[in-house]
Design a protein around this motif. Structure first.
Motif, short mmCIF file in Angstrom:
data_model
loop_
_atom_site.label_atom_id
_atom_site.label_comp_id
_atom_site.label_asym_id
_atom_site.label_seq_id
_atom_site.Cartn_x
_atom_site.Cartn_y
_atom_site.Cartn_z
N LYS A 234 83.35 8.45 186.12
CA LYS A 234 81.89 8.47 185.95
C LYS A 234 81.44 9.74 185.24
CE LYS A 234 81.06 5.55 190.00
NZ LYS A 234 80.59 5.51 191.42
N ALA A 235 82.11 10.86 185.52
CA ALA A 235 81.76 12.12 184.85
C ALA A 235 82.12 12.06 183.37
CB ALA A 235 82.47 13.29 185.53
N CYS A 236 83.25 11.42 183.05
CA CYS A 236 83.64 11.29 181.64
C CYS A 236 82.71 10.34 180.90
CB CYS A 236 85.09 10.81 181.55
SG CYS A 236 86.31 12.09 181.95
N ARG A 242 86.54 11.27 176.19
CA ARG A 242 87.59 10.26 176.21
C ARG A 242 88.56 10.58 177.33
NH1 ARG A 242 92.18 9.67 171.59
NH2 ARG A 242 93.21 7.76 172.36
N LEU A 243 88.89 9.58 178.14
CA LEU A 243 89.77 9.77 179.30
C LEU A 243 90.88 8.74 179.29
CD1 LEU A 243 90.32 11.13 182.15
CD2 LEU A 243 88.94 9.27 183.11
N ASN A 334 83.49 16.22 194.25
CA ASN A 334 82.73 14.98 194.43
C ASN A 334 81.36 15.00 193.73
OD1 ASN A 334 83.33 12.46 195.47
ND2 ASN A 334 82.03 12.74 197.26
N ASN A 335 81.11 15.98 192.87
CA ASN A 335 79.82 16.12 192.20
C ASN A 335 79.96 15.68 190.74
OD1 ASN A 335 77.50 17.17 190.82
ND2 ASN A 335 77.18 18.60 192.53
N ILE A 336 79.51 14.46 190.46
CA ILE A 336 79.67 13.88 189.13
C ILE A 336 78.95 14.71 188.07
CG2 ILE A 336 79.15 11.85 187.70
CD1 ILE A 336 79.42 10.17 190.29
N LYS A 337 77.73 15.13 188.38
CA LYS A 337 76.94 15.90 187.42
C LYS A 337 77.61 17.24 187.10
CE LYS A 337 72.34 17.90 186.68
NZ LYS A 337 70.99 18.11 187.27
N THR A 342 80.97 20.57 183.48
CA THR A 342 82.18 21.37 183.31
C THR A 342 83.02 20.85 182.15
OG1 THR A 342 82.24 21.84 185.70
CG2 THR A 342 84.26 22.24 184.48
N ILE A 343 83.07 19.52 182.01
CA ILE A 343 83.78 18.92 180.88
C ILE A 343 83.14 19.35 179.56
CG2 ILE A 343 84.33 16.73 179.74
CD1 ILE A 343 84.54 15.49 182.59
N LYS A 344 81.82 19.33 179.52
CA LYS A 344 81.11 19.77 178.31
C LYS A 344 81.35 21.26 178.04
CE LYS A 344 77.34 16.40 178.79
NZ LYS A 344 75.89 16.21 179.08
N LYS A 345 81.44 22.05 179.12
CA LYS A 345 81.67 23.48 179.01
C LYS A 345 83.02 23.79 178.37
CE LYS A 345 82.18 27.64 181.91
NZ LYS A 345 82.22 28.15 183.30
N LEU A 346 83.97 22.88 178.55
CA LEU A 346 85.31 23.08 178.03
C LEU A 346 85.29 23.34 176.52
CD1 LEU A 346 88.39 22.98 178.73
CD2 LEU A 346 88.32 20.56 178.12
#
Length: 383
Positions: A234-236, A242-243, A334-337, A342-346
């Protein structure tokens, strides 16, 4: 040195089964002899077999007899027990003691203090039974196989062996894979002595690495709620990342349905070691999300070995293995947002820095050579 490995395999290959095979190969390539006594849960098929296994969970006379015969034939210097439930049972420790063979045990799970071995119930961590010799709470909540009756068997077994002091008097060395696991047992009703305890993490083979990555994230593990795979997916979706999802499990069909309507989610399924190595090596990042107290985190150090950083919750062993902004990034469990952010921060951090430190962490702590030295030292200490 001649080592006998004793292990109860799972129906689906898991981290414990992988570790047993890797340690065997490592020891043999270093000139040691390794014999194996292996049973498998795949053999528990019929109702009668399931009932027989449940009734012998506390003490299997048949397994004790078979193990004693095997040990007499093999005459090992030391026995290394990995998983011993549900088929082998704690009778293995009495078989070894009666033959005066020293015993080392690796704690891969929490079955000695929890009926389901996971310290997990109703979506979160549960330690209700850890300080009680008799886990009434486990029976009340039907923690093992969602059945109060089924749960009674491991609860009774643990109570009996707690009373008999099986764990503290019939085991020479106990290997914890992390400080966290040791601390959980330190708070439990089992009082291992300081002389019994060793901390030795798992290791990963060095199959090469790369700092040049493709633009995808990777999940490797069992496709189940407690592994947090739905949160990661859901976070991706939310972040547009892409996951690639590697693994099998009860959520496979649900995840396939999600992937049909989200082109950035790819179900790769089960992969052999060569295929998995390529996925690890080329991934921009591995994402983990276990909601349990894992005893270790094998996929994390495997990822590090390929120079691939890890996004992990700041929780449990994952939070200890991954150092935030050094070899990976943390997010709130467990925090999707928060994970999506964090993924965007990468993309805005110095990725070469993370990749090189991931590789450095592996080389400093989790190589085969380091692990071999630790394991042989442990064996020598009980001879």
């Amino acid at each position: 040195m001649h080592i006998v490995q004793i292990h109860n395999e799972y129906k689906d290959i898991g981290g414990e089964d992988v570790v047993v095979a890797r340690e065997k190969k490592m020891l043999e390539e270093a000139g040691n002899r390794v014999s194996q006594y292996i049973v498998s849960n795949k053999d528990i098929l019929s109702i009668s077999q399931k009932l027989k296994t449940a009734l012998s969970l506390t003490y299997s006379l048949a397994q004790k007899k078979n193990i004693k015969e095997f040990l007499k034939q093999e005459a090992p210097d030391v026995v290394h027990v990995h998983n011993f439930l549900p088929i082998i049972s704690p009778a293995v420790f009495y078989a070894c003691k009666e033959l005066n063979v020293p015993v080392v045990v690796t704690i891969h799970n929490y079955r000695m203090i929890c009926s389901n071995g996971l310290l997990y119930r109703q979506g979160g961590v549960c330690e209700d039974c850890t300080t009680n010799r008799i886990g009434f709470s486990g029976i009340k909540n039907g923690c093992y196989q969602n059945s109060k009756i089924a749960t009674a068997f491991p609860v009774i077994s643990n109570a009996i062996h707690g009373y008999l002091k099986t764990w503290t008097s019939s085991i020479d060395k106990v290997i914890f894979l992390s400080n966290l696991s040791k601390e959980i047992f330190d708070k439990s009703h089992i009082n291992f002595s300081d002389n019994q305890i060793e901390i030795k993490p798992n290791f990963a083979d060095d199959n090469g690495f790369s700092y040049h990555k493709d633009n995808y994230a990777l999940f490797v593990g069992r496709l189940s709620v407690e592994k947090g795979v739905l949160v990661i997916i859901k976070a991706c979706i939310k972040s547009g990342k892409r996951l690639k999802v590697v693994g099998n499990g009860p959520l496979l069909d649900e995840i396939k349905q999600i992937s049909y309507s989200n082109n950035n989610i790819e179900i790769v399924g089960f992969q052999n070691q060569q295929e998995l190595a390529s996925l690890y090596k080329n991934a921009q990042v591995l994402i983990t999300g276990s909601k349990m107290y894992e005893t270790f985190g094998l996929v994390i150090i495997e990822s590090f070995s390929y120079g691939t950083p890890v996004i992990a919750p700041s929780f449990g062993n994952a939070g200890e293995l991954v150092t935030n902004s050094y070899n990976g990034l943390h997010y709130q469990l467990n925090n999707i947002k928060d994970l999506a952010n964090t993924i965007k921060k990468l993309d805005s951090v110095h990725q070469q820095f993370l990749r090189k430190n991931a590789r450095k962490t592996f080389l400093e702590k989790y190589t085969r050579e380091e692990n071999l030295s630790q394991l042989l030292e442990i064996y020598s200490s009980v001879l």
